[in-house]
Design an enzyme around this catalytic site. Structure first.
Site, short mmCIF file in Angstrom:
data_model
loop_
_atom_site.label_atom_id
_atom_site.label_comp_id
_atom_site.label_asym_id
_atom_site.label_seq_id
_atom_site.Cartn_x
_atom_site.Cartn_y
_atom_site.Cartn_z
N GLU A 137 -54.59 -30.06 -49.97
CA GLU A 137 -54.03 -28.70 -49.56
C GLU A 137 -55.50 -27.96 -49.23
O GLU A 137 -56.42 -28.11 -49.98
CB GLU A 137 -53.43 -28.01 -50.61
CG GLU A 137 -52.28 -28.62 -51.04
CD GLU A 137 -51.71 -28.10 -52.42
OE1 GLU A 137 -52.05 -27.10 -52.84
OE2 GLU A 137 -50.86 -28.69 -53.10
N LYS A 139 -57.88 -25.00 -49.62
CA LYS A 139 -58.20 -24.30 -51.00
C LYS A 139 -58.27 -22.82 -50.46
O LYS A 139 -59.38 -22.21 -49.50
CB LYS A 139 -59.67 -24.48 -51.64
CG LYS A 139 -59.94 -23.72 -52.91
CD LYS A 139 -60.97 -24.44 -53.49
CE LYS A 139 -61.13 -23.84 -55.01
NZ LYS A 139 -61.62 -22.46 -54.86
N ASP A 141 -59.07 -18.84 -50.10
CA ASP A 141 -59.89 -18.10 -50.70
C ASP A 141 -59.36 -16.65 -50.78
O ASP A 141 -59.68 -15.82 -49.86
CB ASP A 141 -61.16 -18.01 -49.63
CG ASP A 141 -62.50 -17.76 -50.11
OD1 ASP A 141 -62.44 -17.11 -51.57
OD2 ASP A 141 -63.68 -17.19 -49.58
N TYR A 251 -49.04 -22.83 -54.85
CA TYR A 251 -49.05 -24.12 -54.75
C TYR A 251 -48.90 -25.01 -56.08
O TYR A 251 -49.39 -26.08 -56.16
CB TYR A 251 -50.39 -24.24 -54.12
CG TYR A 251 -51.53 -23.25 -54.67
CD1 TYR A 251 -51.83 -23.44 -56.02
CD2 TYR A 251 -52.11 -22.27 -53.94
CE1 TYR A 251 -52.77 -22.69 -56.64
CE2 TYR A 251 -52.98 -21.37 -54.45
CZ TYR A 251 -53.48 -21.68 -55.76
OH TYR A 251 -54.21 -20.78 -56.37
N LYS A 339 -65.58 -28.48 -51.72
CA LYS A 339 -65.82 -27.07 -51.19
C LYS A 339 -66.49 -27.48 -49.72
O LYS A 339 -67.08 -28.52 -49.50
CB LYS A 339 -66.90 -26.49 -51.91
CG LYS A 339 -66.37 -25.94 -53.34
CD LYS A 339 -65.86 -24.70 -52.97
CE LYS A 339 -65.47 -23.77 -54.14
NZ LYS A 339 -66.70 -23.16 -54.55
N CYS A 433 -80.71 7.39 -25.88
CA CYS A 433 -80.07 6.07 -25.43
C CYS A 433 -81.22 5.02 -25.15
O CYS A 433 -81.90 5.28 -24.00
CB CYS A 433 -79.28 6.37 -24.37
SG CYS A 433 -78.47 4.80 -23.65
N CYS A 436 -80.52 4.76 -20.70
CA CYS A 436 -80.54 5.57 -19.90
C CYS A 436 -81.57 6.61 -20.42
O CYS A 436 -82.03 7.54 -19.53
CB CYS A 436 -79.42 6.34 -19.36
SG CYS A 436 -78.48 7.29 -20.62
N CYS A 451 -74.00 7.60 -26.45
CA CYS A 451 -74.90 8.06 -25.55
C CYS A 451 -74.25 9.23 -24.78
O CYS A 451 -72.88 9.19 -24.56
CB CYS A 451 -75.40 6.89 -24.49
SG CYS A 451 -75.86 7.54 -23.10
N CYS A 456 -74.92 6.86 -17.50
CA CYS A 456 -75.65 5.99 -18.16
C CYS A 456 -75.16 4.47 -17.71
O CYS A 456 -73.96 4.26 -17.83
CB CYS A 456 -75.35 5.87 -19.80
SG CYS A 456 -76.11 4.59 -20.65
S1 IVH Z 1 -54.31 -25.75 -57.70
C1 IVH Z 1 -55.04 -26.36 -62.26
N1 IVH Z 1 -54.42 -25.51 -55.23
O1 IVH Z 1 -58.95 -22.29 -56.71
C2 IVH Z 1 -55.57 -25.59 -61.21
N2 IVH Z 1 -56.02 -23.94 -56.44
O2 IVH Z 1 -61.20 -23.22 -58.64
C3 IVH Z 1 -54.47 -25.28 -60.36
N3 IVH Z 1 -56.94 -22.40 -55.18
O3 IVH Z 1 -57.91 -20.82 -59.67
C4 IVH Z 1 -55.00 -24.65 -58.86
N4 IVH Z 1 -56.11 -23.03 -53.27
O4 IVH Z 1 -57.37 -19.76 -57.51
C5 IVH Z 1 -54.99 -25.03 -56.39
N5 IVH Z 1 -54.05 -25.14 -52.93
C6 IVH Z 1 -54.76 -24.73 -54.13
C7 IVH Z 1 -55.57 -23.70 -54.20
C8 IVH Z 1 -56.16 -23.19 -55.53
C9 IVH Z 1 -56.87 -21.93 -53.80
C10 IVH Z 1 -57.60 -21.61 -56.30
C11 IVH Z 1 -56.88 -21.19 -57.38
C12 IVH Z 1 -57.73 -21.62 -58.53
C13 IVH Z 1 -59.12 -22.00 -57.98
C14 IVH Z 1 -59.59 -23.07 -58.53
#
Ligand code: IVH
Length: 695
Positions: A137, A139, A141, A251, A339, A433, A436, A451, A456
């Site tokens: 999945e 991750k 942010d 998730y 990452k 500016c 001009c 400006c 200009c």
């Molecule tokens: S699973 C047991 N799935 O990443 C941990 N985490 O560094 C369950 N995060 O604290 C987390 N997307 O805030 C999971 N698809 C995803 C995620 C995800 C972002 C974050 C989450 C977690 C941190 C872990």
């Protein structure tokens, strides 16, 4: 509610309504509207597949609001009307998580990913040839959240906190439209208690619009969507959070009483069925190689997504295996985060260049020592405006952390002060500016520096289009396309050139025959007989719209009078405030602008002073120069009608509430604008107040 109950609001009297008719018709109506609005909100915010118009949704929403106000005893716990935010809190309560919120270990490269796979097999004591099924999945942010549902109803929403104790931010999380207030009962069976984990985030487009607004209002901007999400969830007033339009992906399970799942994939599909937003990019992978392939695919998709992701999460799919694997210290053994390469790097500012945009706005751009950021060489970063430069104290020669987020222009996140050269000086935008040489100006209360040059080259297209427009010099036939052609073709380098092109010159343009060229020349000639008001408006002086041009021409009917007027004289003209007066004064004080005006007059332009009858206006002191914002719906007037009536009387109508707003006209179901206006202490008018004022 089930599909067959959905009747697009055609008839709120459903079968169950007749069954329960003995109770209360109003209660049934409230129930039906609540169900239907929740259903349509889910289609809109989660499935991105609305089947009714926004206007229809709003109408039904207002209907529900009115019914709830009349019969508060029937208001449901999952009513969509609470999404606007409840009363402000004194502070957030600390709550202990029933199940700690763990974090994830990281893998830095493909080898570490493979090592994760081997480790799992070693721990499970299975042969190294065994194929493990994983779910991958994105991750997200954002900011980690936990949601608790009791008998299907959202009862608590918390932050991660330190993983053991979080903060109760239920009120704020309820404002997030993609979080269901009640689980959909047609999907998977509902656990008596369900706790789910996920991530709240700022959709990128919403974030950019939000930051742009803050920038324009001179307010500090957020460095990235994650910070903005964290800031929004920490608001004590949920009404503020409600305005931020956050979203959430869910998730992971924490608790599910009475309902069990065999695999993570099954759990994700149950989440979807209950009405949560589940990330659509999740994939099942048989073994590690498809996982690694999925990683590269996701990285390629990253810039196209409307939310920030900082990597990929890999989870063992089988819950029985997850159980056997357990956790080490604060992270599970069955999952890992892979990452993405850093999107931030450190480099040095070599110079600061100032660009002048089409509207005359000056944008400072840092030229950097080229640096590779997440696979792309970056050598420039926008510094936005003087306020941003001051806030971060950015100087030439500074070592800075820069950030690239998807397709967005790189930005300077912060300066590393310890590495600053001893002789560095604060940076100021130039007083003239760079294109001009005219003076630049920054009006008080505004973030942008512009400006002031009448012609200009940087803003010539925009100024020329404005000059020729209907309410300005009214040069018929000279539209945007033609303006672009004459400038791009080098025929016009200065406003004056417009009146210097002869018949043959015009005929060189695309699709311009003798007849049209003759007509255009005649129109140019006709435009020379104009009014002072039009001429002043055509000059494109900042803050001088049609209304101000008229006021100015009435107060000072000749150019000489305007030239002779001091700043004080201008400020004393009725309905011209200090900002507008300063802008007018600065414009006419510039020799270059006076020369251009004289040359226009020499070309035969003849601005008539206003006739005496023009001085009798329909202006009304209650409205003249006042700024109005209209919100909510009015019964006796449409928005456009109200706008026209206000403007006829010399008022201005704008779309958003700011400190400059004088009146907010609040119709029925006024929402966030009303709250903002109240917070700013702006006078609120009802529809009736407005109609009385108009009379
Ligand atoms: S699973 C047991 N799935 O990443 C941990 N985490 O560094 C369950 N995060 O604290 C987390 N997307 O805030 C999971 N698809 C995803 C995620 C995800 C972002 C974050 C989450 C977690 C941190 C872990």
């Amino acid at each position: 509610m089930s599909q067959d109950q959905i009747n697009l609001f055609a008839n709120v009297e459903t079968e169950s309504a007749t069954d329960s008719a003995a109770h209360n018709e109003k209660q049934i109506e409230i129930n039906t509207l609540t169900d239907q609005l929740n259903y349509h909100a889910h289609r809109y915010y989660v499935l991105d597949d609305p089947i009714i118009s926004d206007a229809e949704y709003d109408r039904q929403y207002r209907k529900l609001e009115a019914l709830e106000a009349e019969y508060p005893e029937f208001k449901r716990a999952d009513t969509p009307t609470q999404r606007v935010g409840g009363p402000p809190l004194e502070g957030f309560e600390k709550v202990r998580h029933n199940v700690p919120m763990l974090s994830l270990a990281n893998a830095m490269d493909e080898d570490e990913m493979r090592e994760f796979g081997f480790r799992i097999k070693r721990h499970l004591k299975v042969p190294s040839t065994t194929i493990i099924t994983y779910v991958i999945e994105p991750k997200i942010d954002g900011v980690a959240i936990s949601l608790r549902y009791e008998d299907g109803l959202l009862t608590m929403g918390t932050t991660r906190g330190d993983g053991v104790y979080g903060e109760d931010i239920t009120g704020n999380l309820k404002t997030i439209q993609s979080i269901p207030l009640q689980l959909n009962r047609d999907g998977h069976p509902i656990p008596s208690v369900l706790e789910v984990r996920g991530e709240a985030y700022f959709p990128r487009d919403v974030f950019h619009a939000f930051n742009a607004k803050r920038l324009a209002a001179g307010e500090p901007t957020f460095a990235n969507p994650r910070n903005a999400t964290a800031g929004s969830l920490k608001q004590l007033d949920p009404k503020v959070t409600a305005q931020r339009s956050l979203a959430a992906f869910l998730y992971a399970p924490a608790l599910s009483e009475g309902v069990t799942f065999e695999s993570h994939w099954d759990f994700l599909s149950a989440l979807e069925g209950w009405g949560f937003q589940v990330n659509p990019l999740g994939r099942l992978c048989e073994g590690m190689e498809p996982v690694i392939q999925g990683y590269h695919e996701l990285m390629a998709l990253r810039p196209t997504l409307n939310y920030d992701i900082d990597g990929m999460v890999i989870k063992v799919n089988d819950y029985a295996l997850q159980e056997r694997l357990g956790a080490v210290s604060k992270s599970p053994r069955w999952a890992i985060a892979f990452k993405f390469p850093a999107q931030q790097e450190t480099t040095q500012i070599e110079t600061i260049e100032v660009q002048v945009g089409r509207t005359g706005a000056l944008t400072p751009v840092a030229h950097l020592t080229p640096v590779n950021v997440g696979g792309v060489t970056v050598s420039r970063a926008t510094l936005h405006n003087q306020d941003e430069i001051d806030r971060k104290d950015i100087r030439v020669g500074d070592t800075v952390v820069i950030q690239r987020a998807g397709d967005v222009i790189p930005e300077v996140v912060k300066v590393i002060r310890d590495l600053r050269p001893a002789d560095s000086q604060p940076y100021r935008l130039p007083k003239v500016c760079p294109i001009c040489g005219s003076e630049t100006e920054r009006a008080p209360g505004e973030a942008v520096t512009t400006c002031t040059g009448l012609d200009c080259p940087a803003k010539l297209k925009a100024s020329l289009q404005h000059f020729a427009s209907r309410k300005a010099m009214n040069i018929e036939g000279l539209g945007k396309k033609l303006v672009e052609q004459v400038i791009d073709g080098g025929m016009v380098r200065h406003i004056l050139d417009l009146y210097r092109i002869d018949l043959e010159g015009w005929m060189t343009l695309e699709r311009m025959g003798k007849k049209s060229a003759t007509k255009l020349l005649a129109n140019l000639e006709k435009s020379k007989e104009t009014t002072m008001r039009r001429f002043l408006f055509a000059l494109g002086i900042r803050h001088v719209g049609e209304g101000t041009a008229r006021i100015l021409s009435e107060a000072l009917p000749s150019l000489q009078q305007i030239y002779d007027a001091s700043l004080h004289d201008l400020e004393n003209i009725r309905d011209i405030g200090p900002i507008v007066a300063a802008s007018i004064h600065r414009f006419f004080a510039q020799e270059k602008n006076r020369e251009t005006i004289q040359a226009l007059l020499d070309l035969g332009i003849h601005p008539e002073p206003p006739l005496p009858k023009e001085t009798t206006t329909t202006e009304d002191p209650n409205f003249a120069g006042k700024r109005f914002v209209l919100t909510g719906s009015m019964e006796s007037l449409s928005r456009n009608e109200a706008k026209a009536l206000i403007e006829e009387r010399g008022g201005k109508v704008s779309g958003s509430v700011s400190r400059k707003t004088d009146f907010l006209v609040a119709g029925a179901s006024a929402g966030s604008k009303l709250t903002k206006a109240q917070n700013l202490g702006i006078t609120i008018l009802t529809e009736e107040d407005l109609t009385t004022m108009l009379q």
